[in-house]
Design a protein around this motif. Structure first.
Motif, PDB file in Angstrom:
ATOM      1  N   ARG A  44      46.850 -60.207   5.407  1.00  0.00           N
ATOM      2  CA  ARG A  44      47.655 -60.501   4.228  1.00  0.00           C
ATOM      3  C   ARG A  44      46.752 -60.682   3.004  1.00  0.00           C
ATOM      4  O   ARG A  44      45.581 -61.051   3.120  1.00  0.00           O
ATOM      5  CB  ARG A  44      48.527 -61.737   4.433  1.00  0.00           C
ATOM      6  N   LYS A  45      47.346 -60.416   1.843  1.00  0.00           N
ATOM      7  CA  LYS A  45      46.596 -60.493   0.583  1.00  0.00           C
ATOM      8  C   LYS A  45      47.531 -60.918  -0.546  1.00  0.00           C
ATOM      9  O   LYS A  45      48.705 -60.529  -0.587  1.00  0.00           O
ATOM     10  CB  LYS A  45      45.968 -59.139   0.242  1.00  0.00           C
ATOM     11  N   LEU A  46      47.000 -61.722  -1.458  1.00  0.00           N
ATOM     12  CA  LEU A  46      47.724 -62.154  -2.643  1.00  0.00           C
ATOM     13  C   LEU A  46      47.233 -61.367  -3.861  1.00  0.00           C
ATOM     14  O   LEU A  46      46.024 -61.160  -4.034  1.00  0.00           O
ATOM     15  CB  LEU A  46      47.510 -63.649  -2.895  1.00  0.00           C
ATOM     16  N   PHE A  47      48.188 -60.952  -4.698  1.00  0.00           N
ATOM     17  CA  PHE A  47      47.875 -60.261  -5.940  1.00  0.00           C
ATOM     18  C   PHE A  47      48.353 -61.123  -7.107  1.00  0.00           C
ATOM     19  O   PHE A  47      49.531 -61.475  -7.195  1.00  0.00           O
ATOM     20  CB  PHE A  47      48.562 -58.887  -5.984  1.00  0.00           C
ATOM     21  N   ASN A  48      47.443 -61.440  -8.006  1.00  0.00           N
ATOM     22  CA  ASN A  48      47.763 -62.284  -9.147  1.00  0.00           C
ATOM     23  C   ASN A  48      48.595 -61.515 -10.162  1.00  0.00           C
ATOM     24  O   ASN A  48      48.306 -60.361 -10.468  1.00  0.00           O
ATOM     25  CB  ASN A  48      46.463 -62.784  -9.796  1.00  0.00           C
ATOM     26  N   LEU A  49      49.633 -62.186 -10.712  1.00  0.00           N
ATOM     27  CA  LEU A  49      50.526 -61.528 -11.671  1.00  0.00           C
ATOM     28  C   LEU A  49      50.354 -62.008 -13.106  1.00  0.00           C
ATOM     29  O   LEU A  49      50.875 -61.380 -14.025  1.00  0.00           O
ATOM     30  CB  LEU A  49      51.985 -61.740 -11.244  1.00  0.00           C
ATOM     31  N   ASN A  50      49.660 -63.106 -13.301  1.00  0.00           N
ATOM     32  CA  ASN A  50      49.451 -63.575 -14.674  1.00  0.00           C
ATOM     33  C   ASN A  50      48.079 -64.216 -14.804  1.00  0.00           C
ATOM     34  O   ASN A  50      47.402 -64.501 -13.817  1.00  0.00           O
ATOM     35  CB  ASN A  50      50.548 -64.554 -15.100  1.00  0.00           C
TER      36      ASN A  50
ATOM     37  N   GLN B  15      38.029 -65.551   0.384  1.00  0.00           N
ATOM     38  CA  GLN B  15      38.638 -66.376  -0.656  1.00  0.00           C
ATOM     39  C   GLN B  15      38.573 -65.745  -2.042  1.00  0.00           C
ATOM     40  O   GLN B  15      39.573 -65.793  -2.787  1.00  0.00           O
ATOM     41  CB  GLN B  15      38.003 -67.763  -0.667  1.00  0.00           C
ATOM     42  N   PRO B  16      37.452 -65.143  -2.464  1.00  0.00           N
ATOM     43  CA  PRO B  16      37.447 -64.536  -3.807  1.00  0.00           C
ATOM     44  C   PRO B  16      38.483 -63.433  -3.961  1.00  0.00           C
ATOM     45  O   PRO B  16      39.005 -63.214  -5.056  1.00  0.00           O
ATOM     46  CB  PRO B  16      36.024 -63.981  -3.923  1.00  0.00           C
ATOM     47  N   SER B  17      38.821 -62.749  -2.850  1.00  0.00           N
ATOM     48  CA  SER B  17      39.784 -61.654  -2.900  1.00  0.00           C
ATOM     49  C   SER B  17      41.201 -62.101  -2.562  1.00  0.00           C
ATOM     50  O   SER B  17      42.117 -61.277  -2.550  1.00  0.00           O
ATOM     51  CB  SER B  17      39.364 -60.547  -1.922  1.00  0.00           C
ATOM     52  N   ASN B  18      41.378 -63.382  -2.226  1.00  0.00           N
ATOM     53  CA  ASN B  18      42.693 -63.892  -1.813  1.00  0.00           C
ATOM     54  C   ASN B  18      43.269 -63.064  -0.661  1.00  0.00           C
ATOM     55  O   ASN B  18      44.431 -62.662  -0.669  1.00  0.00           O
ATOM     56  CB  ASN B  18      43.677 -63.911  -2.987  1.00  0.00           C
ATOM     57  N   ALA B  19      42.436 -62.808   0.342  1.00  0.00           N
ATOM     58  CA  ALA B  19      42.861 -61.986   1.474  1.00  0.00           C
ATOM     59  C   ALA B  19      42.312 -62.578   2.762  1.00  0.00           C
ATOM     60  O   ALA B  19      41.336 -63.342   2.769  1.00  0.00           O
ATOM     61  CB  ALA B  19      42.377 -60.545   1.302  1.00  0.00           C
TER      62      ALA B  19
ATOM     63  N   ILE C  88      51.858 -58.763   3.467  1.00  0.00           N
ATOM     64  CA  ILE C  88      51.486 -59.246   4.792  1.00  0.00           C
ATOM     65  C   ILE C  88      51.958 -58.262   5.854  1.00  0.00           C
ATOM     66  O   ILE C  88      53.049 -57.692   5.753  1.00  0.00           O
ATOM     67  CB  ILE C  88      52.070 -60.658   5.060  1.00  0.00           C
ATOM     68  N   SER C  89      51.118 -58.049   6.839  1.00  0.00           N
ATOM     69  CA  SER C  89      51.472 -57.176   7.958  1.00  0.00           C
ATOM     70  C   SER C  89      50.958 -57.817   9.240  1.00  0.00           C
ATOM     71  O   SER C  89      49.824 -58.299   9.290  1.00  0.00           O
ATOM     72  CB  SER C  89      50.841 -55.788   7.778  1.00  0.00           C
ATOM     73  N   GLU C  90      51.807 -57.854  10.270  1.00  0.00           N
ATOM     74  CA  GLU C  90      51.409 -58.448  11.548  1.00  0.00           C
ATOM     75  C   GLU C  90      51.978 -57.617  12.697  1.00  0.00           C
ATOM     76  O   GLU C  90      53.159 -57.249  12.681  1.00  0.00           O
ATOM     77  CB  GLU C  90      51.901 -59.891  11.648  1.00  0.00           C
ATOM     78  N   TYR C  91      51.142 -57.343  13.663  1.00  0.00           N
ATOM     79  CA  TYR C  91      51.535 -56.536  14.823  1.00  0.00           C
ATOM     80  C   TYR C  91      51.289 -57.345  16.086  1.00  0.00           C
ATOM     81  O   TYR C  91      50.187 -57.844  16.310  1.00  0.00           O
ATOM     82  CB  TYR C  91      50.719 -55.241  14.869  1.00  0.00           C
TER      83      TYR C  91
ATOM     84  N   PHE D 274      53.697 -65.039  11.996  1.00  0.00           N
ATOM     85  CA  PHE D 274      55.023 -64.825  12.556  1.00  0.00           C
ATOM     86  C   PHE D 274      55.084 -65.066  14.067  1.00  0.00           C
ATOM     87  O   PHE D 274      56.066 -65.598  14.566  1.00  0.00           O
ATOM     88  CB  PHE D 274      55.492 -63.387  12.278  1.00  0.00           C
ATOM     89  N   ASN D 275      54.063 -64.667  14.798  1.00  0.00           N
ATOM     90  CA  ASN D 275      54.144 -64.679  16.257  1.00  0.00           C
ATOM     91  C   ASN D 275      52.904 -65.285  16.918  1.00  0.00           C
ATOM     92  O   ASN D 275      52.138 -64.580  17.581  1.00  0.00           O
ATOM     93  CB  ASN D 275      54.343 -63.251  16.790  1.00  0.00           C
ATOM     94  N   PRO D 276      52.663 -66.584  16.763  1.00  0.00           N
ATOM     95  CA  PRO D 276      51.591 -67.211  17.551  1.00  0.00           C
ATOM     96  C   PRO D 276      51.874 -67.048  19.038  1.00  0.00           C
ATOM     97  O   PRO D 276      53.009 -67.213  19.493  1.00  0.00           O
ATOM     98  CB  PRO D 276      51.668 -68.682  17.130  1.00  0.00           C
ATOM     99  N   LEU D 277      50.858 -66.737  19.828  1.00  0.00           N
ATOM    100  CA  LEU D 277      51.069 -66.429  21.238  1.00  0.00           C
ATOM    101  C   LEU D 277      51.325 -67.672  22.086  1.00  0.00           C
ATOM    102  O   LEU D 277      52.075 -67.618  23.057  1.00  0.00           O
ATOM    103  CB  LEU D 277      49.850 -65.683  21.806  1.00  0.00           C
ATOM    104  N   ILE D 278      50.706 -68.791  21.754  1.00  0.00           N
ATOM    105  CA  ILE D 278      50.766 -69.965  22.637  1.00  0.00           C
ATOM    106  C   ILE D 278      51.817 -70.963  22.187  1.00  0.00           C
ATOM    107  O   ILE D 278      52.768 -71.260  22.896  1.00  0.00           O
ATOM    108  CB  ILE D 278      49.385 -70.632  22.723  1.00  0.00           C
ATOM    109  N   LEU D 279      51.666 -71.541  21.015  1.00  0.00           N
ATOM    110  CA  LEU D 279      52.623 -72.522  20.502  1.00  0.00           C
ATOM    111  C   LEU D 279      52.997 -72.163  19.070  1.00  0.00           C
ATOM    112  O   LEU D 279      52.123 -71.839  18.254  1.00  0.00           O
ATOM    113  CB  LEU D 279      52.041 -73.933  20.547  1.00  0.00           C
ATOM    114  N   SER D 280      54.296 -72.256  18.770  1.00  0.00           N
ATOM    115  CA  SER D 280      54.779 -71.906  17.438  1.00  0.00           C
ATOM    116  C   SER D 280      55.931 -72.837  17.069  1.00  0.00           C
ATOM    117  O   SER D 280      56.352 -73.682  17.860  1.00  0.00           O
ATOM    118  CB  SER D 280      55.261 -70.450  17.408  1.00  0.00           C
TER     119      SER D 280
END
Length: 251
Positions: free
Chosen positions: A206-212, A169-173, A222-225, A36-42
């Motif tokens: 951030r993390k992905l949870f599989n639904l099927n 990668q195995p945890s999708n996080a 996802i959480s960003e501060y 959401f908030n890259p500090l230099i270029l976005s």
């Protein structure tokens, strides 16, 4: 009031040779791992026309992979109707600015999923560039000790940031950190002792949870501060607003 304006959009003309690419582009540039908030270029604002030399894919070496980008561009001055805002009223230098910036990312061979990177941005008014003819600003005046009269620092605005991203990668996080500074330190001792001066940082996860079972549907958390506020020590040495240079640059 209706109006029309034509943009180049995300366009480029390039020459690709192996892992390297050189050309002219108006594409948006996003540096660092922040979502959401890259500090230099976005990509928060439209892209600007720039010359670029960058990697088109990770360059593999015996110690790991590297990616990079270096750009040079002229930036148009701020719309006069915004120059009365309190944050930018003191930065009224006219004319265009010259921007020179670069980003380098390293992925170690021995730690899967880890990326470490550095970015640096330097800009100055076009009138200064015409006088000194220093097109490659990135390695100049990294600290103030090399500029005895502080004349160069007064006429240039510079930012630098470090970032760290670890993909599980195995945890999708993944989690990531980006830490930047918008004021040149005097010397290495000053940089170590005053880490909080003119700093900003972003922390994210951030993390992905599989639904099927066939893994075609996911939920994402996802959480960003991001923190850009000056530290409590600002009355002793104020750094001003993160994106504004009080002497020369409009922000």
């Amino acid at each position: 009031t209706n109006y029309n304006k034509l943009f180049w959009g995300n366009s480029s003309i390039r020459l690709n040779v192996g892992a390297a690419s050189i050309g002219i582009s108006s594409e948006n540039i996003i540096w660092g791992p922040s979502v959401f908030n890259p500090l230099i270029l976005s990509s928060h604002a439209p892209g600007f026309m720039h010359a670029t030399f960058n990697s088109s894919r990770p360059l593999k070496t015996p110690i790991g992979s590297f990616e990079w980008q270096m750009i040079a561009a002229y930036l148009d001055p701020m719309n006069p109707k915004y120059q009365t805002l309190a944050e930018v009223a003191s930065a009224t230098a006219p004319g265009r600015r010259y921007l020179n910036s670069a980003m380098l990312v390293y992925q170690p061979k021995w730690i899967t999923g880890l990326s470490v990177g550095v970015t640096r941005v330097v800009q100055e008014n076009e009138s200064e560039l015409n006088a000194n003819k220093q097109w490659f600003l990135l390695l100049n005046n990294v600290d103030r000790a090399s500029d005895a009269n502080f004349e160069t620092e007064q006429s240039r605005d510079q930012y630098a940031a470090l970032f760290f991203r670890y993909l599980m990668q195995p945890s999708n996080a993944e989690f990531y950190i980006e830490w930047g500074r918008n004021d040149a330190f005097f010397n290495l001792r000053d940089a170590i002792q005053r880490l909080d001066h003119t700093r900003a940082y972003t922390l994210g996860f951030r993390k992905l949870f599989n639904l099927n079972e066939d893994k075609t549907k996911y939920w994402q958390i996802i959480s960003e501060y991001t923190r850009m506020q000056q530290p409590p020590s600002w009355p002793l040495l104020s750094g001003g607003s993160w994106y504004v240079h009080s002497r020369a640059i409009q922000g």
